[in-house]
Design an enzyme around this catalytic site. Sequence first.
Site, PDB file in Angstrom:
ATOM      1  CD  GLU A 264      -1.722   1.917   2.010  1.00  0.00           C
ATOM      2  OE1 GLU A 264      -1.189   3.193   1.914  1.00  0.00           O
ATOM      3  OE2 GLU A 264      -1.935   1.683   3.418  1.00  0.00           O
ATOM      4  CB  CYS A 301      -1.911   6.366   3.053  1.00  0.00           C
ATOM      5  SG  CYS A 301      -2.042   5.338   4.386  1.00  0.00           S
TER       6      CYS A 301
END
Lengths: 528, 528
Positions: A264, A301
């Site tokens: 990720e 994120c």
Amino acid sequence: MITGKNYIGSQLVASGTKTFKTINPQLNIENDWTFTEATQAEIEKTVALADQAFKVYKNCSGKEKAAFLNAIADEILAIGDPLLEIYCTESGLPRGRAEGERGRTIFQLLSFADMLMEGSWVEATLDTAVPGRQPLPKEDLRKMLVPIGPIVVFGSSNFPFAFSTAGGDTASALAAGCPVIVKSHSMHIGTGEMVASAVIKAAQKTNMPEGVFSNLIGSGVVVGGALVSHPLVKGVGFTGSIKGGRALYDLAAQRPEPIPVFAEMGSINPVVILPKALENESQKWASTYAGSITMGTGQFCTNPGLLLGIKGESLTRFISELSAEIEKIAPSCMLHPSIKADFNQGKELLKSQNGVLTVAEYKGEIAPNYASQTLLTVDGKTFLENETLSHEVFGPFSIIVQCDDEVQLVSIINQLDGQLTATILSEGSEIKNYVSVIASLQNRVGRLIMNGVPTGVEVCPSMIHGGPYPASSDSRFTAVGIHAVKRWVRPFSFQNWPNDLLPTELQNENPLGIFRSVNNKQTSLPIV
Amino acid sequence: MITGKNYIGSQLVASGTKTFKTINPQLNIENDWTFTEATQAEIEKTVALADQAFKVYKNCSGKEKAAFLNAIADEILAIGDPLLEIYCTESGLPRGRAEGERGRTIFQLLSFADMLMEGSWVEATLDTAVPGRQPLPKEDLRKMLVPIGPIVVFGSSNFPFAFSTAGGDTASALAAGCPVIVKSHSMHIGTGEMVASAVIKAAQKTNMPEGVFSNLIGSGVVVGGALVSHPLVKGVGFTGSIKGGRALYDLAAQRPEPIPVFAEMGSINPVVILPKALENESQKWASTYAGSITMGTGQFCTNPGLLLGIKGESLTRFISELSAEIEKIAPSCMLHPSIKADFNQGKELLKSQNGVLTVAEYKGEIAPNYASQTLLTVDGKTFLENETLSHEVFGPFSIIVQCDDEVQLVSIINQLDGQLTATILSEGSEIKNYVSVIASLQNRVGRLIMNGVPTGVEVCPSMIHGGPYPASSDSRFTAVGIHAVKRWVRPFSFQNWPNDLLPTELQNENPLGIFRSVNNKQTSLPIV
């Protein structure tokens, strides 16, 4: 309490000579503990132990694995204050965040334990024999998900609990039946060791095989690289930068036997502001987004790094309001001097581009590792023509793009890299006039949000935390929610296998009472 | 009827200058038709068209896609005899096989159509809002599977229908909502064109967007390589050799944006013969396995290329019986002179290894592209020490390894590469004494068969056709059965999205009546 050593299974070892320390970013000093990097021989021993553990652990029942995960949660809580203290010491994050993130980590572990207790997650699929079928009899076939083998998990910098040692990657891999080797993040090795000690205690209390979990220390790329390249390692979980994630992906793809890597990685999480959304609620969104952009010092994120609007009075007003709100917020500490340095470098690079205007930047004095949150603006044409402007700046930063019209807005969206999320701010049914905007966004992201903020990733089965590359290395999986387990399992078929030798999940009697597909119908009934 | 041209969507084009012909392996002559390889410009046009088609096709309902798949099946059948004739002409396979494989291909298309009509395959997962939750409200989140984009499918040499133009990869990708570009296999381009014409007709009759399907011609690696490297291509399906599959995997992994490749590659499909299995049924297994080894001239990915037994009288007898049965069978034609050449080369290499004994080989005269089926034997120690002996020989070939004992048998299994299948022949409860054998096999394969043969891959939801590398490039997926669709989809989340703008699968009313997970419970009820 902190030994500075590696956990090879339950053994604390440190035969190496390379040592390093972590930083207290709030005080801008080195912490006292000395950590010893794992040696090649220790890595070898760890992986061999994980491979041995796999032979036992893969056959543990859902109930046994659930007991293990629940025990990890208990042992983490049992550490109490010292764990929260070291978290804050090594990350510079406030106590409230430490508590919240610990809660999230516990919740994740318990969610996977619940999934295991319920049991249907193995996707049991049964097709019974038809001996009289012409021209050939149909054989009995039964399939379920089984674990793929030892998994290496790379702890993230920005979630010392929830995406690190006993975070989502570890919890999902253990739930799958895969032993885990954590490569602890070098910024919070002490926190990692304390959490690892909880996992080890839980493994012992619940009679898990030695080697079901190990925790190795590395400051650079050597330890991680050796783990990902090791033939007995069968999968990789990573949360971090595009550069780091891609390097691991490439290593794994170049192996004689390639293995799956779920990384990720970067995301700037575009937010599309439709014109009418600002007519009545401009100030509300300004205040909400000032919070979202600066939350956790912007070190998420899902931080909204790109706001896309259409030129006009209401957007101009919104920019002033958002700027004012952003400048009001007191700066906060970043995770590490190197993250602060990267933030400044990235921010200055974008500020220096032609046509970019800095509309907000905290101007007061700030402590060494604190970030001065920043908002830039640029017009659509300039943004489209300068690829640098879509680079992620990790920290409390965002850029507002003032598009000429919807056509330009769609061009910008289509040109974006893959993203974890996109958000739309819309007033009532206004959205219905922007079909092409929605269609373009859907193609670029993993999650689409209406009238909210991308920060705050709910842990639930319907969450996708992932998306088209480079948001993740494989858009077909998620890092958050119980379906994150699917990264570490493969379907396995038994043909014409004796009922008493089948896993309980596939036996006629359905002893676990799970939902199964039997001859293409969903049912929890036994086969009679 | 055969034009020799590429289908770019519904357009037949051939602007290139590189041409080639297919072979009739039975007659060992070139066929009349001339095929023109796709040019770089044609490839570019095809991919751009697929990308445009995706924007429309991804929004087609399950019912619309099902109509398309059903129409493909109808149009294939409507071609009638000419299709069966060209299949036999280009493949050397007999008429009965052509009919059987056409039936399988039709069944696959209809299975996916049924899956689409039922609708639950999208794994709809809903978590409803909890506005009053403390400390933060829980937002409404809803997730389902969506297609990833244009897919390139490489037709296989050995299944001109079922794993080629409108085979499992194409059917599953179209079911997912992904446009398909087929790189037709150079050995049966004529067959491919005829099937492609059926797909194009079906697309037109069911109003599918132009470019939802294209069929390109290439004789070497250039056309395929250009397709896999193209930025607008989002996934690859392949059935064939390890060398070919790995080359595509590497190309895809090296792209700026890596894409998933599902390559189903080599396998020697070990068969473990437990001692008692041969006590009463030796002759039955000899005759069954002679059939399985030579079926389709051994040109199946599930061909049993490795038989593992424990030294002893019963194994010796079985070897004689199997040898006799194998030599009795009339040789048959291979798919192509190059496949025959590879078969001979591979077979001779293994025959020439130290300690290898040829126990059966058809000795009569045989036609040019016919294969002389062969059975070798070797002892366990020799097999363990010589890696060459575990290479796949594609064709009617198998090697029987005579192990000293169970320990050696397990060592051999543990040393094997990943395999599609493993089979155990066992008499009654004998199997219970071989726990370590089963455990080792499970780790190496995708499907485990009791008292049967690995050939014959049933098309049903519980089938796994895949397995650990190099049986497949990603053991987490299958190439056969409706779950093959999962290779081409990704989960997508909508957060706080207006009910009337959600896909029907996620709307409160559950208008399609599909099974969904709502707040972690399986149900087909609406949300009220």
